[in-house]
Design a protein around this motif. Structure first.
Motif, PDB file in Angstrom:
ATOM      1  N   GLY A   1       0.802  -1.211   0.000  1.00 59.48           N
ATOM      2  CA  GLY A   1       0.000   0.000   0.000  1.00 59.48           C
ATOM      3  C   GLY A   1       0.832   1.257   0.000  1.00 59.48           C
ATOM      4  O   GLY A   1       0.388   2.314  -0.461  1.00 59.48           O
ATOM      5  N   SER A   2       2.069   1.181   0.509  1.00 60.92           N
ATOM      6  CA  SER A   2       2.987   2.318   0.542  1.00 60.92           C
ATOM      7  C   SER A   2       4.405   1.799   0.658  1.00 60.92           C
ATOM      8  O   SER A   2       4.631   0.625   0.994  1.00 60.92           O
ATOM      9  CB  SER A   2       2.675   3.233   1.739  1.00 60.92           C
TER      10      SER A   2
ATOM     11  N   ASP B   1       5.007   0.645   4.220  1.00 60.96           N
ATOM     12  CA  ASP B   1       4.504  -0.708   4.489  1.00 60.96           C
ATOM     13  C   ASP B   1       5.456  -1.752   3.916  1.00 60.96           C
ATOM     14  O   ASP B   1       5.745  -2.775   4.560  1.00 60.96           O
ATOM     15  CB  ASP B   1       3.117  -0.894   3.873  1.00 60.96           C
TER      16      ASP B   1
ATOM     17  N   VAL C   1       1.571  -4.512   9.457  1.00 59.98           N
ATOM     18  CA  VAL C   1       0.933  -3.801   8.349  1.00 59.98           C
ATOM     19  C   VAL C   1      -0.470  -4.370   8.160  1.00 59.98           C
ATOM     20  O   VAL C   1      -0.635  -5.560   7.857  1.00 59.98           O
ATOM     21  CB  VAL C   1       1.749  -3.946   7.046  1.00 59.98           C
ATOM     22  N   SER C   2      -1.473  -3.534   8.326  1.00 62.66           N
ATOM     23  CA  SER C   2      -2.858  -4.011   8.217  1.00 62.66           C
ATOM     24  C   SER C   2      -3.407  -3.908   6.802  1.00 62.66           C
ATOM     25  O   SER C   2      -4.369  -4.594   6.446  1.00 62.66           O
ATOM     26  CB  SER C   2      -3.763  -3.220   9.172  1.00 62.66           C
ATOM     27  N   ASP C   3      -2.777  -3.050   5.979  1.00 60.57           N
ATOM     28  CA  ASP C   3      -3.283  -2.814   4.622  1.00 60.57           C
ATOM     29  C   ASP C   3      -2.757  -3.885   3.670  1.00 60.57           C
ATOM     30  O   ASP C   3      -1.944  -3.617   2.781  1.00 60.57           O
ATOM     31  CB  ASP C   3      -2.868  -1.420   4.157  1.00 60.57           C
TER      32      ASP C   3
ATOM     33  N   ASP D   1      -4.098  -7.504   1.442  1.00 61.51           N
ATOM     34  CA  ASP D   1      -5.126  -8.456   1.032  1.00 61.51           C
ATOM     35  C   ASP D   1      -4.517  -9.842   1.170  1.00 61.51           C
ATOM     36  O   ASP D   1      -3.612 -10.213   0.409  1.00 61.51           O
ATOM     37  CB  ASP D   1      -5.554  -8.197  -0.413  1.00 61.51           C
TER      38      ASP D   1
ATOM     39  N   HIS E   1      -1.260  -5.263  -4.239  1.00 66.76           N
ATOM     40  CA  HIS E   1      -2.246  -4.449  -3.532  1.00 66.76           C
ATOM     41  C   HIS E   1      -2.010  -2.948  -3.700  1.00 66.76           C
ATOM     42  O   HIS E   1      -2.863  -2.142  -3.335  1.00 66.76           O
ATOM     43  CB  HIS E   1      -2.217  -4.823  -2.040  1.00 66.76           C
ATOM     44  N   GLY E   2      -0.856  -2.561  -4.231  1.00 68.25           N
ATOM     45  CA  GLY E   2      -0.543  -1.142  -4.362  1.00 68.25           C
ATOM     46  C   GLY E   2       0.772  -0.959  -5.098  1.00 68.25           C
ATOM     47  O   GLY E   2       1.267  -1.887  -5.752  1.00 68.25           O
TER      48      GLY E   2
END
Length: 409
Positions: free
Chosen positions: A295-296, A299, A336-338, A340, A384-385
């Motif tokens: 996500g970033s 992360d 890291v929660s973000d 999938d 995811h990102g």
């Protein structure tokens, strides 16, 4: 985009204009290996530093902070190995200041233009009679050639097996600029805002505040992305000095050649960081973990650093065991929660072992052969990102325990 710098294979901290270095054995180590070294600049050099975030910071770090707070310039960095001068109370602080004053007098420079660094055993007082005797001899050991750089590199080693250097040249305002570095580190390696001990020299003209910014930026993606054993030292410090003798116009973020200089500095830091990871105590192989699709970038860094720091991942690498379950478990506990949890891919080198979070049949013999090599690449795609990061570490071996079970003896 191609490289904006040229690698200098035989370069060292004395390669940039204005720098000399030297080292010798003063008696802090039980062997006759060098244990006292200095980098000296002929002119006041714009300087910057980053330090360990460990709350128990060694006396030399406090003294170096004091020096840089005066003018933001340095003429010399004095380093000893064999003794960390950490957790040594007021006497340790007095000894670090005495080292600063001693080398300043020997070199004929102001004491606030001297940084001090130490590495070795924690909690033991320095044998200052030996240190002072060594300081008195250091000026005559200074050299601007390869010998000076090599002697200094030898003087900063503890359990390291190899000297660690890097050097590049590039063009700024049509003038040749050199960036070089030296580092030490093999155990107690898990930097936070700094490296174990690292020293960067350059002859570029660059203001100290900008050098400080660049040093932190480079550290975040290099030295802060390595681990050997998860322990952040009391003595971690990275110091950079810029003599300005290349003759370029002072760098700024708007300068046409700023990006090239930043790339060169980052490359030097990355080479040194990877060398430290590869030379981890008892290590037999370098592990490189790349995380993409996060996500970033933040992360991705957290995940990559968690994987590379996992004792189970490191042990599996040592045993050439393609146990990807340890990798996915590290991804899941990185804080890291973000993520999938249904879209994760994992490769070992070119061997796919997990796709969309599901096992993939792979050739166990091919995986074994790959993992027996001296470099293991772990690739994780979260799908995811756009965040990405790379981290470096080493395997965990029987020798690591042997070395650290008898570190003081």
């Amino acid at each position: 985009m191609g490289k904006t710098y040229e690698i200098v294979p035989d370069g060292g901290v004395t390669s940039p204009k204005g720098f000399k270095a030297g080292g010798l054995h003063c008696g802090l180590k039980k062997t006759d290996r060098h244990d006292l070294g200095v980098i000296y600049c002929e002119v006041p050099a714009a300087a910057a530093a980053v330090y360990t975030t460990n709350l128990f910071q060694a006396a030399p770090l406090q003294v170096t902070r004091e020096s840089l707070a005066e003018e933001g310039v340095l003429r010399a960095v004095l380093v000893n190995s064999g003794n960390a001068n950490a957790c040594t109370g007021r006497q340790g602080e007095d000894d670090a200041r005495a080292m600063r004053s001693g080398i300043a007098e020997a070199l004929g420079i102001p004491k606030h233009q001297v940084a001090v660094a130490s590495t070795g055993v924690i909690g033991e007082l320095l044998k200052m009679d030996r240190v002072h005797a060594g300081i008195a001899k250091l000026p005559e050991r200074l050299s601007a050639d390869e010998r000076g750089s090599d002697d200094f590199c030898q003087a900063i080693l503890t359990t390291d097996l190899v000297k660690k250097t890097a050097c590049v040249r590039l063009t700024v305002d049509g003038r040749e600029v050199v960036i070089a570095g030296a580092a030490k580190g093999s155990g107690m390696i898990h930097p936070n805002m700094a490296t174990m001990l690292g020293f960067v020299t350059t002859d570029a003209a660059i203001p100290a505040p900008l050098l400080q910014e660049l040093l932190r930026e480079s550290t975040d993606v290099t030295f802060n992305m390595i681990t050997v054993d998860g322990d952040t030292s009391t003595n971690d410090m990275l110091v950079a000095m810029a003599s300005g003798l290349a003759g370029n116009k002072p760098l700024s973020r708007d300068h046409a050649d700023f990006a090239a200089f930043a790339d060169g500095l980052r490359y030097v830091c990355e080479v040194l960081a990877k060398a430290i990871a590869r030379d981890g105590e008892g290590a037999t192989k370098l592990i490189e973990t790349t995380v993409v699709g996060a996500g970033s970038d933040e992360d991705a860094r957290a995940i990559a650093k968690t994987i590379i720091g996992s004792s189970l991942v490191k042990s599996a690498a040592f045993g050439a065991d393609a146990n990807w379950g340890r990798i996915i478990a590290a991804v899941g506990r990185a804080g890291v929660s973000d993520i999938d949890v249904n879209t994760v891919d994992i490769r070992l080198g070119d061997i796919s072992v997990l796709e969309q979070s599901r096992p993939v049949a792979f050739d166990e013999e091919a995986a074994l052969a790959y993992l027996k090599g001296d470099t293991v690449a772990i690739h994780v795609d979260l799908n995811h990102g756009s965040g990405r990061a790379v981290a470096w570490g080493c395997d965990l071996t029987y020798d690591y325990v042997r070395i650290n079970a008898a570190y003081r003896t």
